[in-house]
Design a protein around this motif. Sequence first.
Motif, PDB file in Angstrom:
ATOM      1  N   GLN B  22       0.842  -1.181   0.000  1.00 37.21           N
ATOM      2  CA  GLN B  22       0.000   0.000   0.000  1.00 37.21           C
ATOM      3  C   GLN B  22       0.885   1.241   0.000  1.00 37.21           C
ATOM      4  O   GLN B  22       1.967   1.215   0.559  1.00 37.21           O
ATOM      5  CB  GLN B  22      -0.814   0.030   1.289  1.00 37.21           C
ATOM      6  N   PRO B  23       0.411   2.297  -0.607  1.00 34.93           N
ATOM      7  CA  PRO B  23       1.201   3.520  -0.520  1.00 34.93           C
ATOM      8  C   PRO B  23       1.174   4.093   0.896  1.00 34.93           C
ATOM      9  O   PRO B  23       0.277   3.781   1.674  1.00 34.93           O
ATOM     10  CB  PRO B  23       0.489   4.458  -1.497  1.00 34.93           C
ATOM     11  N   VAL B  24       2.163   4.910   1.195  1.00 38.38           N
ATOM     12  CA  VAL B  24       2.122   5.693   2.429  1.00 38.38           C
ATOM     13  C   VAL B  24       1.202   6.874   2.160  1.00 38.38           C
ATOM     14  O   VAL B  24       1.357   7.562   1.155  1.00 38.38           O
ATOM     15  CB  VAL B  24       3.531   6.210   2.799  1.00 38.38           C
ATOM     16  N   LYS B  25       0.225   7.069   3.035  1.00 36.12           N
ATOM     17  CA  LYS B  25      -0.733   8.143   2.787  1.00 36.12           C
ATOM     18  C   LYS B  25      -0.458   9.340   3.689  1.00 36.12           C
ATOM     19  O   LYS B  25      -0.472   9.212   4.917  1.00 36.12           O
ATOM     20  CB  LYS B  25      -2.154   7.636   3.010  1.00 36.12           C
ATOM     21  N   ILE B  26      -0.221  10.475   3.064  1.00 39.53           N
ATOM     22  CA  ILE B  26       0.038  11.702   3.808  1.00 39.53           C
ATOM     23  C   ILE B  26      -1.119  12.674   3.582  1.00 39.53           C
ATOM     24  O   ILE B  26      -1.443  13.004   2.443  1.00 39.53           O
ATOM     25  CB  ILE B  26       1.364  12.353   3.368  1.00 39.53           C
ATOM     26  N   GLY B  27      -1.758  13.088   4.678  1.00 41.43           N
ATOM     27  CA  GLY B  27      -2.840  14.060   4.581  1.00 41.43           C
ATOM     28  C   GLY B  27      -2.297  15.469   4.742  1.00 41.43           C
ATOM     29  O   GLY B  27      -1.518  15.736   5.649  1.00 41.43           O
ATOM     30  N   GLY B  28      -2.687  16.350   3.849  1.00 43.33           N
ATOM     31  CA  GLY B  28      -2.270  17.752   3.945  1.00 43.33           C
ATOM     32  C   GLY B  28      -3.488  18.657   4.014  1.00 43.33           C
ATOM     33  O   GLY B  28      -4.392  18.518   3.196  1.00 43.33           O
ATOM     34  N   MET B  29      -3.542  19.519   5.017  1.00 46.12           N
ATOM     35  CA  MET B  29      -4.704  20.401   5.156  1.00 46.12           C
ATOM     36  C   MET B  29      -4.267  21.851   5.335  1.00 46.12           C
ATOM     37  O   MET B  29      -3.600  22.178   6.312  1.00 46.12           O
ATOM     38  CB  MET B  29      -5.539  19.976   6.370  1.00 46.12           C
ATOM     39  N   TYR B  30      -4.626  22.670   4.377  1.00 47.97           N
ATOM     40  CA  TYR B  30      -4.364  24.110   4.479  1.00 47.97           C
ATOM     41  C   TYR B  30      -5.609  24.853   4.009  1.00 47.97           C
ATOM     42  O   TYR B  30      -6.410  24.296   3.255  1.00 47.97           O
ATOM     43  CB  TYR B  30      -3.174  24.503   3.598  1.00 47.97           C
ATOM     44  N   PRO B  31      -5.763  26.118   4.411  1.00 49.04           N
ATOM     45  CA  PRO B  31      -6.882  26.878   3.862  1.00 49.04           C
ATOM     46  C   PRO B  31      -6.616  27.192   2.386  1.00 49.04           C
ATOM     47  O   PRO B  31      -5.586  27.775   2.059  1.00 49.04           O
ATOM     48  CB  PRO B  31      -6.911  28.155   4.697  1.00 49.04           C
ATOM     49  N   GLY B  40      -2.235  29.443   2.619  1.00 52.68           N
ATOM     50  CA  GLY B  40      -2.470  28.009   2.454  1.00 52.68           C
ATOM     51  C   GLY B  40      -2.086  27.494   1.075  1.00 52.68           C
ATOM     52  O   GLY B  40      -1.523  26.407   0.954  1.00 52.68           O
ATOM     53  N   VAL B  41      -2.369  28.267   0.042  1.00 49.52           N
ATOM     54  CA  VAL B  41      -2.092  27.784  -1.315  1.00 49.52           C
ATOM     55  C   VAL B  41      -0.589  27.599  -1.556  1.00 49.52           C
ATOM     56  O   VAL B  41      -0.155  26.532  -1.997  1.00 49.52           O
ATOM     57  CB  VAL B  41      -2.761  28.702  -2.367  1.00 49.52           C
ATOM     58  N   PRO B  42       0.260  28.604  -1.233  1.00 53.34           N
ATOM     59  CA  PRO B  42       1.695  28.357  -1.403  1.00 53.34           C
ATOM     60  C   PRO B  42       2.241  27.274  -0.464  1.00 53.34           C
ATOM     61  O   PRO B  42       3.129  26.516  -0.859  1.00 53.34           O
ATOM     62  CB  PRO B  42       2.353  29.710  -1.102  1.00 53.34           C
ATOM     63  N   ALA B  43       1.708  27.189   0.755  1.00 53.31           N
ATOM     64  CA  ALA B  43       2.181  26.138   1.658  1.00 53.31           C
ATOM     65  C   ALA B  43       1.881  24.767   1.060  1.00 53.31           C
ATOM     66  O   ALA B  43       2.706  23.853   1.118  1.00 53.31           O
ATOM     67  CB  ALA B  43       1.520  26.276   3.028  1.00 53.31           C
ATOM     68  N   MET B  44       0.695  24.648   0.470  1.00 48.71           N
ATOM     69  CA  MET B  44       0.321  23.377  -0.148  1.00 48.71           C
ATOM     70  C   MET B  44       1.235  23.068  -1.340  1.00 48.71           C
ATOM     71  O   MET B  44       1.558  21.900  -1.590  1.00 48.71           O
ATOM     72  CB  MET B  44      -1.151  23.419  -0.578  1.00 48.71           C
ATOM     73  N   ALA B  45       1.670  24.113  -2.048  1.00 49.81           N
ATOM     74  CA  ALA B  45       2.584  23.899  -3.175  1.00 49.81           C
ATOM     75  C   ALA B  45       3.896  23.300  -2.678  1.00 49.81           C
ATOM     76  O   ALA B  45       4.452  22.379  -3.296  1.00 49.81           O
ATOM     77  CB  ALA B  45       2.818  25.206  -3.915  1.00 49.81           C
ATOM     78  N   GLY B  46       4.407  23.804  -1.564  1.00 49.53           N
ATOM     79  CA  GLY B  46       5.632  23.254  -0.979  1.00 49.53           C
ATOM     80  C   GLY B  46       5.434  21.816  -0.535  1.00 49.53           C
ATOM     81  O   GLY B  46       6.301  20.953  -0.720  1.00 49.53           O
ATOM     82  N   HIS B  47       4.282  21.568   0.047  1.00 49.32           N
ATOM     83  CA  HIS B  47       3.893  20.224   0.487  1.00 49.32           C
ATOM     84  C   HIS B  47       3.923  19.261  -0.706  1.00 49.32           C
ATOM     85  O   HIS B  47       4.510  18.176  -0.642  1.00 49.32           O
ATOM     86  CB  HIS B  47       2.475  20.350   1.074  1.00 49.32           C
ATOM     87  N   GLN B  48       3.336  19.703  -1.814  1.00 51.02           N
ATOM     88  CA  GLN B  48       3.301  18.859  -3.019  1.00 51.02           C
ATOM     89  C   GLN B  48       4.695  18.640  -3.585  1.00 51.02           C
ATOM     90  O   GLN B  48       5.049  17.526  -3.997  1.00 51.02           O
ATOM     91  CB  GLN B  48       2.415  19.508  -4.087  1.00 51.02           C
ATOM     92  N   LEU B  49       5.504  19.710  -3.577  1.00 50.89           N
ATOM     93  CA  LEU B  49       6.855  19.597  -4.127  1.00 50.89           C
ATOM     94  C   LEU B  49       7.637  18.522  -3.383  1.00 50.89           C
ATOM     95  O   LEU B  49       8.305  17.679  -3.984  1.00 50.89           O
ATOM     96  CB  LEU B  49       7.572  20.954  -4.036  1.00 50.89           C
ATOM     97  N   GLY B 310       5.444  24.085   4.217  1.00 48.52           N
ATOM     98  CA  GLY B 310       4.786  22.864   3.762  1.00 48.52           C
ATOM     99  C   GLY B 310       5.821  21.797   3.417  1.00 48.52           C
ATOM    100  O   GLY B 310       5.652  20.617   3.726  1.00 48.52           O
ATOM    101  N   TYR B 311       6.896  22.249   2.800  1.00 54.62           N
ATOM    102  CA  TYR B 311       7.972  21.349   2.361  1.00 54.62           C
ATOM    103  C   TYR B 311       8.639  20.670   3.563  1.00 54.62           C
ATOM    104  O   TYR B 311       8.790  19.450   3.607  1.00 54.62           O
ATOM    105  CB  TYR B 311       8.977  22.178   1.573  1.00 54.62           C
ATOM    106  N   VAL B 312       9.019  21.477   4.557  1.00 54.64           N
ATOM    107  CA  VAL B 312       9.728  20.943   5.728  1.00 54.64           C
ATOM    108  C   VAL B 312       8.854  19.939   6.487  1.00 54.64           C
ATOM    109  O   VAL B 312       9.338  18.907   6.953  1.00 54.64           O
ATOM    110  CB  VAL B 312      10.182  22.095   6.657  1.00 54.64           C
ATOM    111  N   GLY B 313       7.565  20.213   6.577  1.00 54.52           N
ATOM    112  CA  GLY B 313       6.661  19.298   7.268  1.00 54.52           C
ATOM    113  C   GLY B 313       6.707  17.902   6.657  1.00 54.52           C
ATOM    114  O   GLY B 313       6.853  16.901   7.366  1.00 54.52           O
ATOM    115  N   VAL B 314       6.634  17.842   5.331  1.00 52.84           N
ATOM    116  CA  VAL B 314       6.664  16.544   4.652  1.00 52.84           C
ATOM    117  C   VAL B 314       8.017  15.868   4.851  1.00 52.84           C
ATOM    118  O   VAL B 314       8.103  14.658   5.093  1.00 52.84           O
ATOM    119  CB  VAL B 314       6.368  16.712   3.146  1.00 52.84           C
ATOM    120  N   MET B 315       9.096  16.670   4.771  1.00 57.54           N
ATOM    121  CA  MET B 315      10.433  16.112   4.958  1.00 57.54           C
ATOM    122  C   MET B 315      10.568  15.461   6.331  1.00 57.54           C
ATOM    123  O   MET B 315      11.156  14.401   6.491  1.00 57.54           O
ATOM    124  CB  MET B 315      11.483  17.220   4.804  1.00 57.54           C
ATOM    125  N   TYR B 316       9.996  16.120   7.322  1.00 65.06           N
ATOM    126  CA  TYR B 316      10.040  15.577   8.675  1.00 65.06           C
ATOM    127  C   TYR B 316       9.248  14.283   8.774  1.00 65.06           C
ATOM    128  O   TYR B 316       9.695  13.294   9.389  1.00 65.06           O
ATOM    129  CB  TYR B 316       9.519  16.593   9.694  1.00 65.06           C
TER     130      TYR B 316
END
Lengths: 309, 386, 292
Positions: B22-31, B40-49, B310-316
Amino acid sequence: MPQRNQLIASAALVVLLALLPLAGSRYAVDLTTEVLIYALFALSLNVLIGFTGNVSFGHAAYFAIGGYTCAILLTTYRWPLAISLPAAVVLAGLVAAVVGYFCVRLTQIYFAMLTLAFAMLVWGVAFKWKEVTGGDDGFTGINLPAMLTNHVSYFYFTLAVVTVAIAALWVICHSAFGLTLVAVRENNVRTGFIGVDTRRMRWAAFTVAGSFGGLAGALFGMYHRGMYIENAFWTESAQVLIMVLLGGMYSFVGPILGAATLHLLQVFTNQYTTYWPTVLGLILLVIVMVLPDGLIGLVSRVKARWGKT
Amino acid sequence: MKISAIIVAAGALGAGTAFAQQPVKIGGMYPLTGGGAVYGVPAMAGHQLAIEELNAKGGILGRKIESIERDDKLNPSAASSTMKELITKDKVDIVLGGLSSAVGLAMSEVSKQEKVVYIATIPKTIQMTTDKLHKYVFRTASNTDFEGDTMSLLAGRYKLSKLCNLQLDYAYGNDLEAGIVKTLGKNAPNAKIVLTLKPKLGATDFNPFIPQVMAAGCDGVLSGLWGPHFVSWVKQAKPLGFFDKIKWISGGEIASHEIAGELKGDFPDNVISNTYELWYHAQDPSHKEFQARLAKKLNTQETPQWALLGYVGVMYAAAAMEKAKSTEADKVSAALEGLTIKTPVGPLTIDPKSHQANMGQFWGPMVKKPDRAYRMMDPVEYIQPK
Amino acid sequence: MTLTMFTLNAFYGLALAMNMFIIASGLNLIFGVLRVINFAHGMFYMFGAYIIFTVTKTWGAPFLVGVLASAAGLAVIALAIERLLLKNLYDKEHLMQLLFTFAIVLLMSDAAKMIWGTDQYSVGYPPGLGGAINLGFVLLPQYQLFLCVVGPLIAIAMWLLVDRTRWGRIVRAATQDREMLSALGVNVPMVYAAVFTMGSALAGIGGALAAPRVALVPGMDATIINECFIIVIIGGLGNLWGSFLGALAFGFVVQFGTVLAPNWQDVLPYLLMLAVLIVRPWGLLGRPEAGR
């Protein structure tokens, strides 16, 4: 006798809902819990709109008062639920009685704006009274009785409370009191002539609406284990008003239908696109243009089509 | 009846599909809509990157990452429902995001109930890592104590004596004020706050406050006015010559290029502030590479600061799962405690006790440049909490 | 409070009042004639601000052109909404129009996101209005002074239009009895379309004029709609000078109230409305309506 059919259908629906946890989906149970709470919230507002013709722009106030009161009594004061929940309903009803006293002297949009003003004061109190309400950080970590911490037991609890509350509202709305309210809505002046104190009737309806709104709020806060000042904000009042209008305000079940539809639409559109406002807006637009009586209009049209009465 | 049928169908949809790898599932929530979308939109972009990059390298634990992204609507109750949905229907392994304090705390509450790790990437409320701390909540954003400490430090460094304290009247403003007051005596013994003013959150009209600050004769303002609040203040105060003599030391990331680039010539003198990220300043080559990748994704050189968070959160999240060799919440939580990772802006460590990462910020004065239409931070100083 | 401070606060209150009046007068017109509670009016205001941003900053046009573009843009949007959709709802249940305008808010908020993204924007002051005038004891910002001139001008123009022209008489008649007017051979649907267009254009102008002094961000529509309703209601529904008075009350209460009682600033407009409605249930210049 149509009433008997309605009763059977309602009982069947409750039994069916009670079987839902057997399906095994935690998500479905949670979502239904939310829908039940919103249904009660919308229904409580409709006591005012549908039965007196007065639109409230501030119904979230009573929802929030109920929610915060129950949360604070349970958590800060460690009162048992059996006292906290009724206390929440009573306080919401009391505040509604005080606010209603001033509001029912007005009609139409002036009435609506005065309810809005009072509701925003409630919001202001929740915001600034930080020591008690937690301010804009919200009041989290609500202490629930151990038997309700499980999602299935909370679902049954909600189902039971909402069923009883809806039954009570049904009885109220179909009593002599409810019928008089309809008369007030249809012709305020004439009802006054036949000796009914119309202002007092509207005041009573306002208080009933507030009390049941408070009950919905209490259930909501416990479900989320948190109350937030956003729950008292005018957007929340607008939301519940939209639910009532969407479902159809001149029918008892309309608001329930509206609450379920709007909440589920909001949840599902958010799952599929970040442009959910467009999708939701288009759906609402179609409903307004095609079904000017709300969703309940669709139900009665279908009924008429199939020749049932 | 129709409704319950829909619900059952929706539930069945969520219940199916359980197979190996199964894939690892990561939930991301921003306004992503309304007022919070600016962040929220740029943070989500970092999250996606971050997720795209990880997937290109094979994912986490050799499994692909599935990203499930939602709008938190800047509403704590809605965010709470949505996070429950991510956990119970989508079965995410971890949830990241949030913006406002209330949404952060609401998400933290769900994380506590459901025993799923939540990494707060933007909310700064100090409560999250103090009174309301629990096993499953972590923060990679800065917090109001760090920010306040740095602001009082700057007050001392610029030898300010009469200070006006200007905070927004809500959780962030009050917390930041507490952070400043806590350290002012130590960091700037000669400075004194002579006037405290608190405009409301969301204010667009600052005329009731501007003359009061000007009349108080302060040589410095310690401000927590962020984003649009700062812009509106500047637009209304600048015609009066407000910024001519007052040093404006500010938290709330108003040194970000999003604001400098938009205000351009209207950006006032004497502003010293912070930002998480500056596209024109790189700490080292790897930072520069990150900026280039982000620029490519967003199709602009002048990238917004929020993407980094957003990027650092995913990295962590990824590093913790690799370290735990598992996606189980208890193991990931244990792995996050004390975990050090390399981020574009340098190494970060999560304090095992407070669950707070020592995320730093760039601080400095915003100055005019001869060849640019907008102001830039110069000199840039990276200040990281000890 | 010193004389300088008092003058300054009174002046700021007036400037705020005039900006708000321009927006609210449009709402008052629509509400008074069409009886539509237009939730989307705040969104129209936001579009006005965004349009002037695009016209002046991206295309480099002069400020005045930007203001006119905002007015024209909103007129077109409003006319399309009214002719294609809203006109079918007048005979239906009154409150369904509220649901309709809510749908419009959702659609327009997403449209704004698609057109302008989610960045925050700022519009510069028009040349010559970015400074302050020194009166010796007090500095008055020129742009706010400009608003204090424009507001009354718009009020007078609207008064002339509504009170002194044939069209205005028809509009006033439409607020009283639409069936009768129709029976008299007036093309009521066109009156409605014109009123909706004009009221919305005023929201556009209000947004354009607000743009230089505030930040342009998504969500800037949210509070303005309530504030406009408050102004219209405390002034008296459908009454132009009532809205003017309501805006003045709003401006001064918010400005002085925020200075003197900052803890109450979040709810000041609501307190004002509460006080007015309890003392005068039909607003300052409104009249009680019989049995509706």
